[in-house]
Design an enzyme around this catalytic site. Sequence first.
Site, PDB file in Angstrom:
ATOM      1  N   LYS A   1       0.862  -1.195   0.000  1.00 22.64           N
ATOM      2  CA  LYS A   1       0.000   0.000   0.000  1.00 22.64           C
ATOM      3  C   LYS A   1       0.882   1.223   0.000  1.00 22.64           C
ATOM      4  O   LYS A   1       2.013   1.194   0.503  1.00 22.64           O
ATOM      5  CB  LYS A   1      -0.873   0.027   1.260  1.00 22.64           C
ATOM      6  CG  LYS A   1      -2.120   0.868   1.107  1.00 22.64           C
ATOM      7  CD  LYS A   1      -3.198   0.092   0.385  1.00 22.64           C
ATOM      8  CE  LYS A   1      -4.508   0.820   0.305  1.00 22.64           C
ATOM      9  NZ  LYS A   1      -5.600  -0.118  -0.049  1.00 22.64           N
TER      10      LYS A   1
HETATM   11  N1  GLU Z   1      -7.432   0.031  -3.228  1.00 25.24           N
HETATM   12  C1  GLU Z   1      -8.170  -1.160  -3.478  1.00 25.24           C
HETATM   13  C2  GLU Z   1      -8.199  -2.037  -2.243  1.00 25.24           C
HETATM   14  O1  GLU Z   1      -8.003  -1.580  -1.150  1.00 25.24           O
HETATM   15  C3  GLU Z   1      -7.708  -1.880  -4.717  1.00 25.24           C
HETATM   16  C4  GLU Z   1      -6.295  -2.382  -4.698  1.00 25.24           C
HETATM   17  C5  GLU Z   1      -5.811  -2.955  -6.021  1.00 25.24           C
HETATM   18  O2  GLU Z   1      -6.602  -3.082  -6.941  1.00 25.24           O
HETATM   19  O3  GLU Z   1      -4.631  -3.271  -6.068  1.00 25.24           O
HETATM   20  O4  GLU Z   1      -8.508  -3.200  -2.305  1.00 25.24           O
END
Ligand code: GLU
Length: 417
Positions: A107
Amino acid sequence: MSMDETNPWRNAEIRFDTAAEKLALDDGMQKILRKPARELTVHIPVTLDDGRLEVFTGFRVQHSIARGPAKGGIRYAPDVSLDEVRALASWMTWKCAVVGIPFGGGKGGVICDPNVMSNLELERLTRRYTAEIIDFIGPEKDVPAPDMNTNEQTMAWIMDTFSMHKRETTTAVVTGKPFHLGGSRGRPEATGRGCMTVILQALQKFGMKPEETTVVVQGFGNVGGMAAKLMSKIGIKIIAVIEVDGTVHNANGLDIPALAAHRAATGSILDFPGGENLTSEEGLFLKCDVLLPAAKENVITSQTAGKINPKILCEGANGPTTALADQILEDRNIFIIPDILANAGGVTVSYFEWVQDRQGYFWNEQLVNSRLEEIMIESFQDVVHYGESHKVNNRTAAYMLALDRVANAIRSRGIYA
Ligand code: GLU
């Protein structure tokens, strides 16, 4: 409510410890999985539109790459912290493992207020942030995606900046891109669609009919807005939508496309002719069949868990429920579809996007949606059956399943020394 209760990393640790203990995971493995593998902090100089220089702080955390490249979004918000990004990265690891897609978890976040920044400032910030983390990311290393306050445009800037450095167009470095730049059909709706699929599974389990089901949605953005739109289309009654400035409520069901048009015209969901205004709190405590918190962390806490009134709680957001609230919800017999399962539709279609980019061959929307549905249904069934057979709640079941899969990958790979 203590600071500790709302610290996402503390909450992630508590859920991890519960599942690790139930799994009787050995000490060494617990030590590995309990901490993120890598954490990068960067300071990002940006020239603002008025000529001043500002320096922003950003993070990229890779919690695990045991099952594949790190995967997870990037968020822009004033209250981003390393602890929050750590928690979100670990939830990505567990989420990818729960739905069985070949990624680890990562993240990113930048401390900034996108509401007061111009598009050009956001572009400069995004490009310089990308340049600062460029050795960390890549299609085989770590693949970012949108999250709070980032979108297709942000991903296009990251893809372009990365590609300019590498001297070759590398679409698979990020997902959630615009369709004409290697994005996938169905990606914008994917998280909301996944929420709908698992909600339908839960309704089926309890013998409830969709057309008699009432839903309260918190958040009217990419997750909540899409889920509300898709669910209302198949006849589910969305009786309330909650946003930061208040709730709009109609016991007979809101006209969701009309509400979206009202918000686009006025800037708020409030004063919608097809509903009545309530406060955000009143909305959260309405009696309903399904509550879908799809906005932010720490909404259902030790203070609010006793007052919400759904049969089913489907966590569209990451971390909307604190660990202290878990026991209260369990005592109240509320059926939880935990975040690492409920909102996994987004990363699942991100996986499809990454596959399509690497193949250079693009699927139609029907294929994307049917494969997404298949994975969400199977994962829901896996989690619920695991919970029933191990006599644990759905959250602990999802964590146990995920921890077990990641631990297995580490055992097979061994420890490189
Ligand atoms: N931000 C989204 C999540 O928390 C998508 C993450 C992604 O597609 O890599 O799942």
